[in-house]
Scaffold this motif. Structure first.
Motif, PDB file in Angstrom:
ATOM      1  N   HIS A  23      78.284   1.767  61.083  1.00 18.40           N
ATOM      2  CA  HIS A  23      77.843   2.776  59.802  1.00 18.40           C
ATOM      3  C   HIS A  23      78.006   4.126  60.353  1.00 18.40           C
ATOM      4  O   HIS A  23      77.537   4.470  61.492  1.00 18.40           O
ATOM      5  N   PHE A  24      78.103   4.907  59.653  1.00 21.52           N
ATOM      6  CA  PHE A  24      78.311   6.458  59.790  1.00 21.52           C
ATOM      7  C   PHE A  24      77.241   7.247  58.936  1.00 21.52           C
ATOM      8  O   PHE A  24      77.217   6.801  57.416  1.00 21.52           O
ATOM      9  N   ILE A  25      76.176   7.914  59.267  1.00 20.98           N
ATOM     10  CA  ILE A  25      75.131   8.152  58.459  1.00 20.98           C
ATOM     11  C   ILE A  25      75.120   9.824  58.450  1.00 20.98           C
ATOM     12  O   ILE A  25      75.251  10.410  59.545  1.00 20.98           O
ATOM     13  N   MET A  26      75.202  10.418  57.307  1.00 20.53           N
ATOM     14  CA  MET A  26      74.988  11.925  57.291  1.00 20.53           C
ATOM     15  C   MET A  26      73.759  12.305  56.579  1.00 20.53           C
ATOM     16  O   MET A  26      73.529  11.766  55.390  1.00 20.53           O
ATOM     17  N   ALA A  27      73.043  12.931  57.060  1.00 23.42           N
ATOM     18  CA  ALA A  27      71.876  13.467  56.197  1.00 23.42           C
ATOM     19  C   ALA A  27      71.644  14.847  56.238  1.00 23.42           C
ATOM     20  O   ALA A  27      71.988  15.709  57.117  1.00 23.42           O
ATOM     21  N   ALA A  28      70.738  15.209  55.152  1.00 23.60           N
ATOM     22  CA  ALA A  28      70.446  16.842  54.964  1.00 23.60           C
ATOM     23  C   ALA A  28      68.943  16.718  54.699  1.00 23.60           C
ATOM     24  O   ALA A  28      68.416  15.840  53.722  1.00 23.60           O
ATOM     25  N   VAL A  29      68.398  17.669  55.208  1.00 22.43           N
ATOM     26  CA  VAL A  29      66.952  18.048  54.980  1.00 22.43           C
ATOM     27  C   VAL A  29      66.767  19.286  54.141  1.00 22.43           C
ATOM     28  O   VAL A  29      67.346  20.243  54.698  1.00 22.43           O
ATOM     29  N   SER A  85      68.270  14.128  51.827  1.00 20.04           N
ATOM     30  CA  SER A  85      69.306  12.785  50.821  1.00 20.04           C
ATOM     31  C   SER A  85      70.386  12.557  52.237  1.00 20.04           C
ATOM     32  O   SER A  85      70.726  13.137  53.160  1.00 20.04           O
ATOM     33  N   THR A  86      70.552  11.379  51.968  1.00 23.71           N
ATOM     34  CA  THR A  86      71.688  10.879  52.973  1.00 23.71           C
ATOM     35  C   THR A  86      72.743  10.080  52.458  1.00 23.71           C
ATOM     36  O   THR A  86      72.687   9.606  51.314  1.00 23.71           O
ATOM     37  N   VAL A  87      73.837   9.955  53.284  1.00 19.96           N
ATOM     38  CA  VAL A  87      74.963   9.032  52.686  1.00 19.96           C
ATOM     39  C   VAL A  87      75.240   8.025  53.964  1.00 19.96           C
ATOM     40  O   VAL A  87      75.274   8.340  55.063  1.00 19.96           O
ATOM     41  N   VAL A  88      75.143   6.811  53.699  1.00 12.01           N
ATOM     42  CA  VAL A  88      75.283   5.798  54.481  1.00 12.01           C
ATOM     43  C   VAL A  88      76.669   5.000  54.389  1.00 12.01           C
ATOM     44  O   VAL A  88      76.818   4.452  53.187  1.00 12.01           O
ATOM     45  N   VAL A  89      77.727   5.149  55.360  1.00  7.01           N
ATOM     46  CA  VAL A  89      78.653   4.739  55.101  1.00  7.01           C
ATOM     47  C   VAL A  89      78.807   3.429  55.968  1.00  7.01           C
ATOM     48  O   VAL A  89      78.729   3.123  57.033  1.00  7.01           O
ATOM     49  N   ASP A 182      68.788  16.277  62.500  1.00  8.67           N
ATOM     50  CA  ASP A 182      69.069  15.289  63.449  1.00  8.67           C
ATOM     51  C   ASP A 182      68.062  14.421  63.478  1.00  8.67           C
ATOM     52  O   ASP A 182      68.220  13.146  63.373  1.00  8.67           O
ATOM     53  N   LEU A 183      66.694  14.800  63.051  1.00  9.49           N
ATOM     54  CA  LEU A 183      65.419  13.466  63.047  1.00  9.49           C
ATOM     55  C   LEU A 183      65.904  12.696  61.977  1.00  9.49           C
ATOM     56  O   LEU A 183      65.508  11.475  61.957  1.00  9.49           O
ATOM     57  N   ALA A 184      66.168  13.377  60.767  1.00  9.01           N
ATOM     58  CA  ALA A 184      66.320  12.521  59.561  1.00  9.01           C
ATOM     59  C   ALA A 184      67.306  11.459  59.597  1.00  9.01           C
ATOM     60  O   ALA A 184      67.508  10.403  59.217  1.00  9.01           O
ATOM     61  N   ALA A 185      68.633  11.982  59.991  1.00  7.62           N
ATOM     62  CA  ALA A 185      69.798  11.270  60.151  1.00  7.62           C
ATOM     63  C   ALA A 185      69.710  10.157  61.039  1.00  7.62           C
ATOM     64  O   ALA A 185      70.006   8.767  61.004  1.00  7.62           O
ATOM     65  N   SER A 186      68.961  10.299  62.335  1.00  7.71           N
ATOM     66  CA  SER A 186      68.718   9.207  63.276  1.00  7.71           C
ATOM     67  C   SER A 186      67.907   7.999  62.775  1.00  7.71           C
ATOM     68  O   SER A 186      67.697   6.951  63.053  1.00  7.71           O
ATOM     69  N   ALA A 187      66.698   8.661  62.236  1.00  5.88           N
ATOM     70  CA  ALA A 187      65.898   7.832  61.429  1.00  5.88           C
ATOM     71  C   ALA A 187      66.324   6.837  60.680  1.00  5.88           C
ATOM     72  O   ALA A 187      66.136   5.603  60.738  1.00  5.88           O
ATOM     73  N   TYR A 225      71.307   8.520  44.946  1.00  2.67           N
ATOM     74  CA  TYR A 225      71.007   9.790  45.217  1.00  2.67           C
ATOM     75  C   TYR A 225      70.433   9.909  46.723  1.00  2.67           C
ATOM     76  O   TYR A 225      71.233  10.558  47.606  1.00  2.67           O
ATOM     77  N   GLY A 226      69.298   9.721  46.896  1.00  2.00           N
ATOM     78  CA  GLY A 226      68.784   9.865  48.346  1.00  2.00           C
ATOM     79  C   GLY A 226      69.182   8.948  49.517  1.00  2.00           C
ATOM     80  O   GLY A 226      69.001   9.335  50.626  1.00  2.00           O
ATOM     81  N   LEU A 227      69.719   7.863  49.114  1.00  2.00           N
ATOM     82  CA  LEU A 227      70.321   6.937  50.128  1.00  2.00           C
ATOM     83  C   LEU A 227      71.643   6.485  49.520  1.00  2.00           C
ATOM     84  O   LEU A 227      71.560   5.178  49.155  1.00  2.00           O
ATOM     85  N   LYS A 228      72.452   7.264  49.428  1.00  2.00           N
ATOM     86  CA  LYS A 228      74.101   6.825  48.750  1.00  2.00           C
ATOM     87  C   LYS A 228      74.640   5.836  49.641  1.00  2.00           C
ATOM     88  O   LYS A 228      74.946   6.108  50.984  1.00  2.00           O
ATOM     89  N   MET A 229      74.858   4.630  49.152  1.00  2.00           N
ATOM     90  CA  MET A 229      75.404   3.601  50.073  1.00  2.00           C
ATOM     91  C   MET A 229      76.842   3.633  49.742  1.00  2.00           C
ATOM     92  O   MET A 229      77.299   3.581  48.418  1.00  2.00           O
ATOM     93  N   HIS A 230      77.949   3.455  50.433  1.00  2.00           N
ATOM     94  CA  HIS A 230      79.249   3.578  50.241  1.00  2.00           C
ATOM     95  C   HIS A 230      79.931   2.762  51.210  1.00  2.00           C
ATOM     96  O   HIS A 230      79.475   2.667  52.468  1.00  2.00           O
ATOM     97  N   PRO A 231      81.073   1.814  50.857  1.00  2.00           N
ATOM     98  CA  PRO A 231      81.212   1.610  49.162  1.00  2.00           C
ATOM     99  C   PRO A 231      79.968   0.728  48.727  1.00  2.00           C
ATOM    100  O   PRO A 231      79.409  -0.123  49.392  1.00  2.00           O
TER     101      PRO A 231
END
Length: 246
Positions: A23-29, A85-89, A182-187, A225-231
């Motif tokens: 998985h690749f995760i990108m997160a924004a606080v 808000s995060t995106v989980v690929v 970093d803390l949000a993305a890694s969590a 929205y806050g945990l966008k799963m793709h695909p």
């Protein structure tokens, strides 16, 4: 119009491959302009709680004990002025030709920018975003991609609510508020990517859940929205049934 700020970082490897994370995760606080002082105070308080020195770089990978990581997740979630808000690929569920590292990164950013712009639109603000610098990625690539996105008719980005100059890039050790990203993305990443023993840890994400961006009602109010799963295929939903419980 008042400002919002988004501090963006990622977890996991961007590209697909045998040795890459699944998985690749990108997160924004996201923090409002008037709450930036609270954000800095939060980092200072976490350093004190974790017995770090004032000004130390807080990095998830350097927080080894489970209790420390749990404390960070709980503390972030308890801040009423903070949104994540995060995106989980889910790379194992992707089809088609694999993208290279830069393409994967930018395509994920597109999903995140959509959501950041929606938050800014709903709050009637302009959002400025700062991204943690990644290796071998130049700011010129970001500018080119932003320009290309603006020309695409099929994006849902509310450009009128994003900084017209585009995002900026910096190092978390130089721009401390990126450490929140970093803390949000890694969590979040700990819930999806296995550690050296083949285990995942969902507790951090569960604790972080209250501050995840939600819009509307129903299961999709989080996973779109806050945990966008793709695909977001039926197979993907079946693989992560626990996400619906967050």
């Amino acid at each position: 119009m008042s400002l919002l700020h988004a501090f963006i970082d990622e977890s996991g490897q961007r590209a697909r491959g045998k040795k890459a994370s699944a998985h690749f995760i990108m997160a924004a606080v996201i923090v409002a302009d008037e709450d930036l002082t609270h954000a800095k105070e939060l980092l200072a308080r976490l350093r004190l709680d974790l017995r770090r020195r004032p000004g130390d770089h807080l990095s998830w990978k350097n927080l080894k004990p489970h209790g420390q990581r749990l404390h960070v997740a709980k503390t972030l979630a308890s801040q009423p002025w903070l949104t994540v808000s995060t995106v989980v690929v889910c790379k194992q569920h992707l089809t088609g030709e694999p993208l290279n590292e830069d393409q994967s990164y930018l395509y994920t950013l597109r999903f995140l920018l959509e959501r950041l712009s929606w938050i800014a639109r709903d709050r009637r603000r302009i959002l400025h975003y700062t991204m943690a610098h990644i290796q071998r990625f130049k700011i010129a690539k970001l500018r080119e991609y932003e320009e290309n996105l603006r020309k695409k008719p099929d994006t849902s980005i509310e450009w009128g609510h994003l900084n017209p100059r585009g995002g900026r890039m910096d190092q978390p050790q130089n721009f401390e508020l990126l450490q929140l990203g970093d803390l949000a993305a890694s969590a979040c990443g700990s819930a999806f990517n296995v550690d050296g023993f083949g285990n995942t840890e969902r507790r951090y994400l569960q604790e972080l859940s209250p501050c995840l961006y939600r819009r509307g009602s129903g299961p999709a109010c989080l996973t779109s929205y806050g945990l966008k799963m793709h695909p977001r295929y039926e197979t993907t939903k079946a693989a992560y049934p626990w996400v619906a419980t967050l």
